[in-house]
Design a protein around this motif. Structure first.
Motif, mmCIF file in Angstrom:
data_model
loop_
_atom_site.group_PDB
_atom_site.id
_atom_site.type_symbol
_atom_site.label_atom_id
_atom_site.label_comp_id
_atom_site.label_asym_id
_atom_site.label_seq_id
_atom_site.Cartn_x
_atom_site.Cartn_y
_atom_site.Cartn_z
ATOM 1 N N ASN A 249 0.658 -1.164 -0.246
ATOM 2 C CA ASN A 249 -0.038 -0.028 0.054
ATOM 3 C C ASN A 249 0.752 1.242 -0.112
ATOM 4 O O ASN A 249 1.745 1.480 0.824
ATOM 5 N N THR A 250 0.562 2.123 -0.996
ATOM 6 C CA THR A 250 1.429 3.502 -1.018
ATOM 7 C C THR A 250 0.229 4.423 -0.893
ATOM 8 O O THR A 250 0.452 5.658 -1.031
ATOM 9 N N GLY A 251 -0.791 4.293 -0.070
ATOM 10 C CA GLY A 251 -1.853 5.193 0.097
ATOM 11 C C GLY A 251 -3.077 5.214 -0.713
ATOM 12 O O GLY A 251 -3.994 5.998 -0.559
ATOM 13 N N GLY A 252 -3.124 3.959 -1.502
ATOM 14 C CA GLY A 252 -4.342 3.840 -2.216
ATOM 15 C C GLY A 252 -5.352 3.161 -1.428
ATOM 16 O O GLY A 252 -6.575 3.189 -1.920
ATOM 17 N N ILE A 253 -5.182 2.643 -0.255
ATOM 18 C CA ILE A 253 -6.244 1.818 0.458
ATOM 19 C C ILE A 253 -6.641 2.943 1.377
ATOM 20 O O ILE A 253 -5.991 3.092 2.510
ATOM 21 N N PRO A 254 -8.086 3.299 1.556
ATOM 22 C CA PRO A 254 -8.550 4.438 2.612
ATOM 23 C C PRO A 254 -8.349 3.711 3.952
ATOM 24 O O PRO A 254 -8.661 2.714 4.447
ATOM 25 N N GLY A 255 -7.723 4.772 4.853
ATOM 26 C CA GLY A 255 -7.820 4.370 6.080
ATOM 27 C C GLY A 255 -6.667 3.356 6.605
ATOM 28 O O GLY A 255 -6.651 3.264 7.926
ATOM 29 N N LYS A 298 -9.613 -3.703 8.390
ATOM 30 C CA LYS A 298 -10.165 -2.627 7.945
ATOM 31 C C LYS A 298 -10.261 -3.170 6.166
ATOM 32 O O LYS A 298 -11.322 -3.052 5.743
ATOM 33 N N VAL A 299 -9.372 -3.772 5.955
ATOM 34 C CA VAL A 299 -9.213 -4.451 4.622
ATOM 35 C C VAL A 299 -10.397 -5.479 4.348
ATOM 36 O O VAL A 299 -10.931 -5.653 3.331
#
Length: 312
Positions: A249-255, A298-299
């Motif tokens: 994840n580089t920021g693409g998955i919210p939260g 969360k995922v």
């Protein structure tokens, strides 16, 4: 040998976990606004990824500081700095945390209504390198409570069972071939089938290639179970791909935070704890931190919710 063990642990530990849901009658009573209505008990079987305190305090390990430093502020038998998979699933189901089997006789009996955890850290489908009950023994403990503490089918139909098989069987196999990599390679794939077959039987109450073999074999077994059982639904919580998604994840998955230095655990070999526990995914190199588990759920939240929804 230690480097081989760590490599195999990282490849194999977070392969498989599953949820077993109550029967169709309960599923039909659910609604879109509250998919967890009627799911008021959680039963847990497996290993350290879901063990909330069954291991003995005299064995130290998860009962030694700094384990539990984030929650509850002292060691509680959880293999992390705080909450683990079982805690987050209970929270998602909106029920109180189930009592551990080891403490069942020491708590108010009203606590038993939320289910029970039979999981022990270090265990597997078969006997492993720790002297704790394997999956079959854990299920036997559960069956001994039926008709006494829990009443089938009413209690079971309103329950969710979390089953975690996270690689201790394979680590035990590796230990059996300390200086024989050829023998280990020959034994590995047949052992995968043996582990999965036994895992498939219990719910009836490496390399990248090897990891893919485990996942593929498990998926086929779960599909078979769903086809054979009209009154239960089995679904996989895919720790393996969920972990990878978080790692990449580089920021693409919210939260979901962007964890730094994934390969470096918060708890060092020297016993020192990192300055910012929320920035570390792994607590001790094998087990996630509380923040790591929080991100995992969360995922997974959407998939778990979807699995609990009534089928058309």
């Amino acid at each position: 040998m230690n480097s081989i063990m760590k490599l195999l642990a990282s490849l194999l530990l977070f392969i498989f976990s599953s949820l077993l849901f109550g029967d169709v009658v309960v599923a039909e009573s659910l609604n879109q606004k509250d998919p967890f209505s009627g799911r008021n008990k959680l039963f847990v079987f497996g290993d350290s990824y879901v063990d909330t305190g069954n291991t003995k305090t005299t064995d130290k390990g998860a009962w030694a500081f700094p384990y539990g430093i984030t929650y509850p502020g002292k060691p509680s038998g959880r293999f992390s700095d705080g909450h683990i998979s079982t805690d987050f699933l209970a929270q998602l189901l909106r029920i109180k945390l189930p009592v551990t089997y080891a403490k069942k006789d020491d708590v108010d009996k009203t606590r038993l209504q939320y289910g029970m955890s039979f999981a022990y850290g270090g265990t597997g489908v078969f006997d492993t390198y720790v002297n704790y009950p394997n999956m079959t023994a854990q299920i036997n403990y559960f069956e001994q409570l039926l008709g006494n503490v829990y009443s089938p089918p009413s209690d079971l139909s309103s329950s969710v069972a979390l089953v975690s098989v996270a690689g201790n069987d394979y680590i035990t196999l590796v230990r059996a071939y300390p200086n024989d990599p050829i023998g280990l390679y020959g034994a590995f794939k047949p052992f995968i089938r043996k582990v999965v077959n036994q895992t498939e039987e219990n719910p009836h109450l490496g390399s990248e290639e090897d990891s893919n073999t485990i996942i593929d074999t498990t998926l086929k077994s779960v599909a078979k179970l769903n086809k054979e059982n009209n009154h239960s639904a089995f679904t996989i919580i895919d720790y393996y791909n969920t972990f990878l998604a978080i790692f990449n994840n580089t920021g693409g998955i919210p939260g979901i935070p962007t964890f730094q230095n994934i390969s470096i655990p918060c708890l060092g070999d020297d016993g020192k704890v990192c300055d910012d526990r929320k920035s570390a995914f792994f607590w001790d190199g094998i087990h996630p931190t509380q923040e790591g588990w929080k991100s995992v759920y969360k995922v997974l939240r959407h998939n778990i919710t979807a699995a609990l929804m009534p089928k058309a």
